[in-house]
Design a protein around this motif. Sequence first.
Motif, PDB file in Angstrom:
ATOM      1  N   ILE A 339      55.360  15.004 -10.506  1.00  0.00           N
ATOM      2  CA  ILE A 339      54.151  16.006 -10.845  1.00  0.00           C
ATOM      3  C   ILE A 339      53.415  15.093 -11.915  1.00  0.00           C
ATOM      4  N   LYS A 340      54.261  14.379 -12.873  1.00  0.00           N
ATOM      5  CA  LYS A 340      53.442  13.662 -13.989  1.00  0.00           C
ATOM      6  C   LYS A 340      52.545  12.701 -13.464  1.00  0.00           C
ATOM      7  N   LEU A 341      53.190  11.998 -12.445  1.00  0.00           N
ATOM      8  CA  LEU A 341      52.180  10.873 -11.859  1.00  0.00           C
ATOM      9  C   LEU A 341      51.124  11.353 -11.050  1.00  0.00           C
ATOM     10  N   LEU A 342      51.488  12.570 -10.314  1.00  0.00           N
ATOM     11  CA  LEU A 342      50.056  12.984  -9.624  1.00  0.00           C
ATOM     12  C   LEU A 342      49.077  13.483 -10.408  1.00  0.00           C
ATOM     13  N   ASN A 343      49.555  13.933 -11.882  1.00  0.00           N
ATOM     14  CA  ASN A 343      48.485  14.377 -12.727  1.00  0.00           C
ATOM     15  C   ASN A 343      47.760  13.381 -13.489  1.00  0.00           C
ATOM     16  N   ASP A 344      48.331  12.296 -13.572  1.00  0.00           N
ATOM     17  CA  ASP A 344      47.796  11.217 -14.193  1.00  0.00           C
ATOM     18  C   ASP A 344      47.511   9.941 -13.447  1.00  0.00           C
ATOM     19  N   GLU A 345      45.955   9.895 -13.103  1.00  0.00           N
ATOM     20  CA  GLU A 345      45.675   8.573 -12.331  1.00  0.00           C
ATOM     21  C   GLU A 345      45.964   7.414 -13.206  1.00  0.00           C
ATOM     22  N   ALA A 346      45.442   7.335 -14.321  1.00  0.00           N
ATOM     23  CA  ALA A 346      45.559   6.137 -15.506  1.00  0.00           C
ATOM     24  C   ALA A 346      47.168   5.688 -15.462  1.00  0.00           C
ATOM     25  N   LEU A 347      48.000   6.718 -15.620  1.00  0.00           N
ATOM     26  CA  LEU A 347      49.338   6.187 -15.730  1.00  0.00           C
ATOM     27  C   LEU A 347      49.770   5.623 -14.456  1.00  0.00           C
ATOM     28  N   CYS A 348      49.349   6.084 -13.133  1.00  0.00           N
ATOM     29  CA  CYS A 348      49.660   5.547 -12.130  1.00  0.00           C
ATOM     30  C   CYS A 348      49.453   4.128 -11.808  1.00  0.00           C
ATOM     31  N   LEU A 349      48.143   3.789 -12.220  1.00  0.00           N
ATOM     32  CA  LEU A 349      47.440   2.680 -12.309  1.00  0.00           C
ATOM     33  C   LEU A 349      48.271   1.545 -12.925  1.00  0.00           C
ATOM     34  N   ASN A 350      48.687   1.895 -14.263  1.00  0.00           N
ATOM     35  CA  ASN A 350      49.311   0.974 -15.027  1.00  0.00           C
ATOM     36  C   ASN A 350      50.969   0.845 -14.559  1.00  0.00           C
ATOM     37  N   ILE A 351      51.423   1.808 -14.242  1.00  0.00           N
ATOM     38  CA  ILE A 351      52.735   1.551 -13.592  1.00  0.00           C
ATOM     39  C   ILE A 351      52.614   0.695 -12.612  1.00  0.00           C
ATOM     40  N   GLY A 352      51.670   1.094 -11.504  1.00  0.00           N
ATOM     41  CA  GLY A 352      51.510   0.177 -10.237  1.00  0.00           C
ATOM     42  C   GLY A 352      51.367  -1.272 -10.886  1.00  0.00           C
ATOM     43  N   LYS A 353      50.248  -1.649 -11.580  1.00  0.00           N
ATOM     44  CA  LYS A 353      50.155  -2.896 -11.980  1.00  0.00           C
ATOM     45  C   LYS A 353      51.498  -3.886 -12.523  1.00  0.00           C
ATOM     46  N   ALA A 354      52.382  -2.798 -13.663  1.00  0.00           N
ATOM     47  CA  ALA A 354      53.415  -3.373 -14.152  1.00  0.00           C
ATOM     48  C   ALA A 354      54.495  -3.574 -13.020  1.00  0.00           C
ATOM     49  N   ALA A 355      54.604  -2.859 -12.121  1.00  0.00           N
ATOM     50  CA  ALA A 355      55.473  -3.006 -10.837  1.00  0.00           C
ATOM     51  C   ALA A 355      55.284  -4.254 -10.002  1.00  0.00           C
ATOM     52  N   ARG A 356      53.837  -4.589  -9.954  1.00  0.00           N
ATOM     53  CA  ARG A 356      53.553  -5.742  -9.012  1.00  0.00           C
ATOM     54  C   ARG A 356      53.929  -6.954 -10.092  1.00  0.00           C
ATOM     55  N   GLN A 357      53.921  -6.926 -11.363  1.00  0.00           N
ATOM     56  CA  GLN A 357      54.434  -8.095 -12.196  1.00  0.00           C
ATOM     57  C   GLN A 357      55.838  -8.120 -12.077  1.00  0.00           C
ATOM     58  N   LYS A 358      56.603  -7.137 -11.837  1.00  0.00           N
ATOM     59  CA  LYS A 358      58.085  -7.292 -11.873  1.00  0.00           C
ATOM     60  C   LYS A 358      58.512  -7.718 -10.419  1.00  0.00           C
ATOM     61  N   VAL A 359      57.790  -7.407  -9.570  1.00  0.00           N
ATOM     62  CA  VAL A 359      58.133  -8.239  -8.051  1.00  0.00           C
ATOM     63  C   VAL A 359      57.484  -9.651  -8.194  1.00  0.00           C
ATOM     64  N   GLU A 360      56.677  -9.986  -8.926  1.00  0.00           N
ATOM     65  CA  GLU A 360      56.144 -11.509  -8.760  1.00  0.00           C
ATOM     66  C   GLU A 360      57.396 -12.323  -9.528  1.00  0.00           C
ATOM     67  N   LEU A 361      57.898 -11.598 -10.533  1.00  0.00           N
ATOM     68  CA  LEU A 361      58.955 -12.074 -11.355  1.00  0.00           C
ATOM     69  C   LEU A 361      60.223 -12.393 -10.621  1.00  0.00           C
ATOM     70  N   LEU A 362      60.681 -11.295 -10.103  1.00  0.00           N
ATOM     71  CA  LEU A 362      61.807 -11.520  -9.392  1.00  0.00           C
ATOM     72  C   LEU A 362      62.068 -11.490  -7.888  1.00  0.00           C
ATOM     73  N   PHE A 363      61.217 -11.027  -7.264  1.00  0.00           N
ATOM     74  CA  PHE A 363      61.319 -10.857  -5.847  1.00  0.00           C
ATOM     75  C   PHE A 363      60.243 -11.521  -4.860  1.00  0.00           C
ATOM     76  N   ASP A 364      59.587 -12.730  -5.655  1.00  0.00           N
ATOM     77  CA  ASP A 364      59.024 -13.808  -4.722  1.00  0.00           C
ATOM     78  C   ASP A 364      59.868 -14.607  -3.906  1.00  0.00           C
ATOM     79  N   ILE A 365      59.689 -14.267  -2.346  1.00  0.00           N
ATOM     80  CA  ILE A 365      60.644 -15.102  -1.613  1.00  0.00           C
ATOM     81  C   ILE A 365      60.463 -16.388  -1.691  1.00  0.00           C
ATOM     82  N   GLU A 366      59.337 -17.194  -2.013  1.00  0.00           N
ATOM     83  CA  GLU A 366      59.169 -18.700  -2.222  1.00  0.00           C
ATOM     84  C   GLU A 366      60.097 -19.118  -3.341  1.00  0.00           C
ATOM     85  N   LYS A 367      59.985 -18.477  -4.392  1.00  0.00           N
ATOM     86  CA  LYS A 367      61.212 -18.852  -5.499  1.00  0.00           C
ATOM     87  C   LYS A 367      62.544 -18.452  -5.168  1.00  0.00           C
TER      88      LYS A 367
END
Length: 381
Positions: A339-367
């Motif tokens: 519910i917290k995420l559904l109510n806060d679009e800015a929070l969703c965008l910030n969490i999503g941006k940080a999530a992408r960064q975490k994947v690029e750091l640890l889960f890049d198949i090339e690395k």
Amino acid sequence: MNVGFITSEYPHPKVKQAAGIATSIKNLAIALVNKGIGVTIFVYHQNESEIVNDEGVEIHLIKKETYKLFTWYFYRKHLQKYVNKVVDEKGINILEAADWTGIMAFMTLKVPLVIRFHGSDAYFCKLENRKQKFKNFMFEKLSLKKATAFIAPTTYAGTETRKIFGINKKKIKTIHYGLQLENFNNSNPEIYNRNTILYIGTIIRKKGVLELAEIFNKVILEKPNAELILIGSDSPDIKTGQSSTYQLMQQTFSAEAKKQVDYLGKTPYEKVKSHIKNAHVCTYPSFAETLGMVTIESMAMQKPVVNTSMGWAQELIDHGINGYLVNPSNIDTYAESVIKLLNDEALCLNIGKAARQKVELLFDIEKNADINIEYYKSLLT
């Protein structure tokens, strides 16, 4: 170098089954081919025997055979003979297989074998607190004894499997699954279907789907327009014996919640990615995984994920920074996070941006493919 993978699933139209294990193998196989490594896939328990080529990978479909007695033994010997023949013909240097069902038990191969902990029956039985059949445990233990070394997708999966089977810690290396990140771009993360909650995975008790039904009942009280989309094959329920876990979910949904649920069943992979892109929040309340491919796929597409708080998930998400970790049994807390995420679009965008960064750091198949290659090489010297 030439590498072979022995598996019961792989993403190809001619293969009977393809789930998270299949996706992780294909991601690695394609990355290895692009780095000049020869890759052969042996897919057993198929309807017919055939050899096909896909994106530079040679796929050997091996027909399921039955015998008058001891099919579990003679089919393994059949696989052994087939694989060893191709090993000689193609100069395969190293083979990899999964721990599930102990397929390598009673097989003797001509080259070193690596077993990757995609999740044994013993591992899942421990996480689900249910009794394992003795035969299944022995097959898996015998299979593991055939390996030169092991790869764990998370340290948690490696540690728990080591405890179960008494494996030498020094023989286990953690190498995360990876994604071809260019296939998971989301150039407009601010565009999505508001109040849409997405779940992807088998509809089965161990994935926390019954808890998800209770969670959605709570969410709908606060967000009457919320919609829950479910993607994945239905499964029998091991606890009640019912043929459909989704029917159990339907019995759990409130009357209001049931109107807002859309169960799509098994869905083509490209459409699944489209659903991830359109989702507001992704939820994966599982009680039993080794890593969870859909979690990192959703994170790569900059989606806020409310995940389980179990050990493996703590290696994927930093709570409150690039996602949320909540025990699925804590229905109220889990619902509050959604519910917290559904109510806060800015929070969703910030969490999503940080999530992408975490994947690029640890889960890049090339690395991660480079890490696999170096590990394979170390086993051949």
